[in-house]
Design an enzyme around this catalytic site. Structure first.
Site, short mmCIF file in Angstrom:
data_model
loop_
_atom_site.label_atom_id
_atom_site.label_comp_id
_atom_site.label_asym_id
_atom_site.label_seq_id
_atom_site.Cartn_x
_atom_site.Cartn_y
_atom_site.Cartn_z
N GLU A 8 6.49 20.22 -2.10
CA GLU A 8 5.28 21.04 -2.12
C GLU A 8 5.29 22.00 -0.93
OE1 GLU A 8 0.54 20.37 -3.03
OE2 GLU A 8 1.56 18.91 -1.79
N GLY B 167 1.83 15.10 7.24
CA GLY B 167 1.47 13.71 7.47
C GLY B 167 2.03 12.81 6.39
N MET C 150 3.15 12.95 1.72
CA MET C 150 3.28 13.73 0.50
C MET C 150 3.16 12.81 -0.70
SD MET C 150 3.63 16.56 -1.05
CE MET C 150 3.57 16.59 -2.84
N GLU C 151 2.29 13.22 -1.66
CA GLU C 151 1.89 12.35 -2.76
C GLU C 151 2.85 12.31 -3.93
OE1 GLU C 151 -0.36 16.35 -3.35
OE2 GLU C 151 0.25 15.08 -1.69
N ASN C 152 4.14 12.32 -3.72
CA ASN C 152 5.09 12.20 -4.82
C ASN C 152 4.76 10.97 -5.66
OD1 ASN C 152 6.73 14.20 -3.27
ND2 ASN C 152 7.17 12.43 -1.99
N HIS D 42 -5.63 8.60 1.05
CA HIS D 42 -5.56 9.99 0.58
C HIS D 42 -4.43 10.17 -0.41
CE1 HIS D 42 -6.12 14.42 1.39
NE2 HIS D 42 -4.88 14.44 0.93
N GLU D 43 -3.25 9.69 -0.05
CA GLU D 43 -2.08 9.92 -0.91
C GLU D 43 -2.16 9.12 -2.20
OE1 GLU D 43 -1.31 12.50 1.88
OE2 GLU D 43 -0.27 12.38 -0.04
N HIS E 62 -4.33 10.73 -4.73
CA HIS E 62 -3.65 11.85 -5.41
C HIS E 62 -2.94 11.40 -6.69
CE1 HIS E 62 -4.11 15.50 -3.17
NE2 HIS E 62 -3.64 15.02 -2.04
N GLU F 80 -6.82 18.61 -2.82
CA GLU F 80 -6.85 18.10 -1.45
C GLU F 80 -8.26 17.73 -1.01
OE1 GLU F 80 -4.33 17.16 -0.09
OE2 GLU F 80 -2.72 18.26 -1.09
#
Length: 906
Positions: free
Chosen positions: A181, A319, A321-323, A355-356, A359, A378
């Site tokens: 991203e 910080g 990444m929501e893969n 947070h992740e 997502h 986000e």
């Protein structure tokens, strides 16, 4: 995506550990007129029409990818192939997709019925596109694109890149990992690298023996293979769900995973890390369990992936990444030892993990159609992280502490150089520019305001409808407003769009009998000649009377007209009851003084709003500094840090602008306003004290030791540091950063080398970060130069920008470090990831004590614009102008001494 950690600063000078910083790009001339056409709207673009320079043509679209990659870690190279099943909507002799920094060695297209067609592959590096020209037109229907390619495992922390660490034997080991991203999947494999070109992905990795391999889905097959005479291992992963390219992930290296996997409702969960850090994984697993139990119930849909790996990467630009199923983190945001971490550090880890994982539903399962909609991904993940962390540890009062982060966003949003939360995005650099505090914190704050206005149950029902209706698909923002309107029966679109499609926020003026709104701005005129602050909002105002024993709350939707203040109110009215409104409140001085007298009858967030709004009005020249001092002097036995944070921020800025002659006044005020509370709290934790008291203690100790120059505090910090060096004592994690800051401010002989040694041999990732930033805080110009050299050589690329930022904020060394930045400008830009360049420069706003220096900063950064994040730089320069203007007011006629003197008088 979670941002890199670090202080979030606005015109409110000072810092706190606030998540989610990122670049945002060039000025926006006005509000977004409407959504970009999504994938489900409008006809397919024909192959004979002009090609948009930023959007791929739609006459051919992917449905599934089969990717095989063979990374060579020792050579920093990779080779691979991809088969892409496509649908051809219109007969064409061209196929256009994305590719960047890849060498294409073979290309063919196989129609569903027919033989493979050799095609001419042409790379347009500037446009990051690969054009495949066929020998004859390809008919409508299905086909497969086959490509072979090779690339470099770069050191820029984007695409398919390399990360390194030192193992227990002192050897440097390499990891190959990804960060796709916004638009960097094209650097790993040729693809349709746009969020609305969803497809399934089946990944195969060919890796050296002894290396682990991870991707979005579980492993379904492993086989030994021989490649160029070397024994390797072929690892094949199950196909993913339909998703966007920016969510694809693969990680290869000498890594280990927690075993056996944690089973949460049938979902296997692991933490993946470098060897030797197993003891730092339990807290992350606990948070992940909580998220996977809470979110399916909230969204009404099971977890959409097949497994969940949380992967700690030593070098990582953001910080996290929501893969899907393979979430990547920088180590400080995942690996932590609760026994040796501060509450703030634990909260940060819980926030980022929540947070992740949020997502996985809001972002991965349901995805924005184009990048202007990333704010909703986000902002909603920010909203859910707060909701989840507050549920996970209610005693942390996460919604209250979010007030500080919301205020940081509003401090940017009160600048003429702000932007709407949603604005048109076309180019990749503009897409990168969406990852900023306005997307995360302001967006999340607006969603919280709407939730409180509608009611939590109604809001959740609207969200459930939205997710269910658009699973595996793409959306525009209006789709959420439609779902909320269906659930609530309220005209929520008009309210929401007044906050989303224009920049800025209102100041709600309160008289004895009326409420009225006006745009809030720190400066009376925009420095650049044009303002992005809007004019009018639909403001959901909640009001309660402090004299009302029933504590009833009146609701008013404030539009253009002045409205009557709901009765019973008068000067006992508290506007923005509950504290959730994303606006400033301007009381008359007498009204504010009465509220200050009743401070303990306000909630923690209401108290925070009162004091932070007062400081914002002081900075903008609409209130006297003495009015802030009057409120601050009544904080008394406050247990949370957020209200005192505003006081410390104000004192810090006063310290910057006071000059040598005025600095003793600031020191005396710091002692008067903060000293009694520190004396009451002491230095060590006490039985029964609240969870947030240690954070307050650390804030006040640091401020008294650095701004107040309090002899006793400086001596005690030095004593504790010396006892730690000698092994006689340990330093409590909650106060460790404060002790380091006070010690660094004294610059005693030998202390710097002790901190540097600990940075090089830390006990855990949080310990490493504490000592890294302390290196930038030593009040000695020569030492600052030494630290700058470290940032350019030894310090990881992901961390260097934060160290330079700390150096620029150093009151003693900052001006000299600014000269270093100018001298080493090109080297800095080349060394650090481009998404962090603006972060490195964020603290130039503190160079406000000398107007000539501020002018030099403004000229240089205006003449040397960044490729990514220039709007953030423009905002930083406007904040610098706000600070300079404040200093000029305070130095006029001895006003600083007069206003601060009220602290001592109390």
């Amino acid at each position: 995506m979670g941002s890199a950690p670090g202080p979030h600063e606005g015109p409110h000078e000072g810092s706190h550990e606030g998540p989610h910083e990122g670049p945002h790009e060039g000025p926006h001339e006005g509000p977004h007129e409407g959504p970009h056409e999504g994938p489900h709207e409008g006809p397919h673009e024909g192959p004979h029409e002009g090609i948009d320079p930023y959007r791929l043509p739609r006459w051919v679209e992917p449905t599934s990818y089969r990717i095989e990659l063979a990374p060579e870690l020792d050579r920093a190279r990779f080779s691979g192939s991809v088969e892409i099943d496509v649908v051809v909507h219109e007969e064409t002799d061209r196929i256009v997709l994305n590719s960047a920094e890849l060498e294409i060695s073979a290309a063919s297209v196989v129609p569903r019925s027919g033989d493979a067609l050799e095609v001419r592959a042409t790379l347009d590096e500037a446009a990051e596109r690969l054009v495949l020209t066929l020998p004859s037109p390809l008919a409508k229907g299905e086909a497969t694109v086959r490509l072979s390619f090779a690339g470099t495992l770069n050191d820029k922390l984007r695409g398919f890149y390399r990360s390194t660490f030192t193992d227990a034997e002192g050897r440097t080991r390499t990891i190959a990992t990804t960060q796709m991203e916004s638009t960097d999947a094209r650097r790993a494999f040729p693809c349709w690298d746009e969020p609305d070109r969803k497809a399934t992905f089946e990944v195969t990795l060919v890796v050296d023996e002894g290396l682990a391999a991870y991707s979005n889905s579980p492993v379904v097959d492993e086989q030994p293979v021989v490649v160029d005479g070397a024994r390797r291992r072929l690892v094949r992963f199950a196909p993913t769900m339909k998703m966007s390219t920016y969510l694809v992930a693969f990680v290869v290296g000498p890594l280990v995973a927690t075993e056996p996997p944690l089973d949460v409702g049938g979902v296997p969960v692991r933490v993946v890390h470098v060897p030797g850090k197993e003891h730092l994984t339990a807290f992350a697993l606990d948070v992940a369990r909580h998220a996977l139990e809470l979110f399916p119930e909230y969204f009404g849909i099971p977890y959409p992936g097949l497994k969940l790996d949380l992967v700690a990467i030593p070098d990582f630009a953001y910080g996290a990444m929501e893969n899907l199923g393979c979430v990547t983190f920088r180590e400080t945001a995942l690996l932590v030892d609760p026994q040796h971490a501060s509450r703030v550090e634990l909260e940060r880890v819980a926030d980022v993990i929540h947070h992740e994982i949020a997502h996985m539903w809001f972002g991965d399962l349901v995805t924005m159609g184009w990048w202007e909609g990333i704010w909703l991904n986000e902002a909603f993940a920010t909203f859910m992280e707060l909701l989840a962390t507050d549920h996970f540890r209610p005693e942390w009062e996460r919604w209250t502490t979010f007030g500080v982060e919301r205020d940081g966003a509003m401090s940017v949003d009160g600048l003429h150089s702000t932007r709407p939360i949603e604005y048109p995005v076309r180019s990749p650099s503009e897409a990168d520019g969406m990852f900023d505090t306005l997307t995360y914190e302001k967006g999340g704050s607006v969603l919280r305001m709407l939730e409180q206005y509608l009611g939590a149950g109604v809001f959740r029902e609207g969200v459930r409808r939205y997710v269910a209706a658009h699973a595996y698909a793409n959306t525009v923002t209006a789709d959420l407003w439609d779902a909320l309107e269906e659930a609530s029966g309220e005209p929520i679109r008009a309210v929401a769009e007044s906050w989303i499609l224009q920049g800025g926020h209102p100041l709600v003026r309160v008289s004895d009998t009326t409420l009225a709104q006006e745009p809030f701005a720190y400066l009376p005129e925009p420095p650049g000649g044009a303002s992005s602050i809007g004019k009018r909002w639909l403001v959901p105002v909640l009001v309660r009377s402090l004299g009302n024993p029933e504590n009833e709350v009146a609701r008013v939707l404030l539009a253009d007209e002045t409205v009557l203040l709901p009765a019973p109110a008068g000067r006992g009215a508290l506007v923005n009851a509950g504290g959730w409104g994303v606006y400033r409140v301007g009381y008359q001085a007498g009204h504010r003084a009465r509220l200050a007298e009743e401070l303990r009858s306000l909630t923690a967030l209401e108290r925070y709003d009162l004091i932070s709004d007062t400081w914002a009005l002081v900075l903008s020249g609409q209130a006297a500094l003495g009015e802030l001092v009057e409120v601050a002097a009544r904080l008394g036995e406050e247990e949370g840090p957020e209200n005192y944070q505003v006081v410390v921020s104000a004192l810090s800025l006063c310290d910057r602008v006071a000059g040598d002659a005025g600095r003793p006044l600031v020191q005396d005020s710091a002692k008067a306003l903060l000293g009694p509370r520190v004396e009451a709290l002491g230095w060590d934790p006490r039985d029964g004290e609240g969870e947030r008291v240690p954070t307050l203690r650390a804030l006040l100790v640091e401020a008294l030791g650095t701004i107040g120059k309090t002899v006793e505090v400086r001596a005690e910090a030095a004593r504790r540091f010396d006892a730690w060096r000698s092994g006689e004592e340990t330093i409590d994690a909650d106060i460790a950063s404060a002790v380091l800051a006070v010690v660094a401010d004294q610059s005693r002989a030998g202390d710097y080398d002790a901190v540097l040694e600990r940075y090089r041999r830390p006990a855990n990732p949080q310990d490493e970060r504490r000592h890294l930033l302390a290196l930038g805080s030593f009040a000695d110009v020569g030492v600052c130069h030494r630290t700058f050299d470290l940032a350019m050589t030894e310090v990881r690329r992901q961390d260097g920008p934060f160290l330079v930022r700390t150096l620029l904020a150093n009151r003693v060394g900052g001006p000299a470090m600014w000269e270093r930045v100018k001298a080493d400008w090109e080297r800095l830009l080349d060394r650090f990831p481009d998404v962090s360049h603006h972060t490195m420069l964020a603290s130039v706003r503190t160079l406000c004590g000398d107007p000539a220096l501020a002018d030099d900063v403004t000229r240089f950064l205006t003449d040397h614009p960044l490729d990514v994040g220039q709007r953030s730089v423009v905002q930083t320069l406007e904040q610098l102008a706000v600070h300079v203007r404040f200093g000029e007011r305070m130095r006029a006629d001895g006003r600083l001494g007069t206003e601060l003197g009220k602290a001592g008088a109390r």
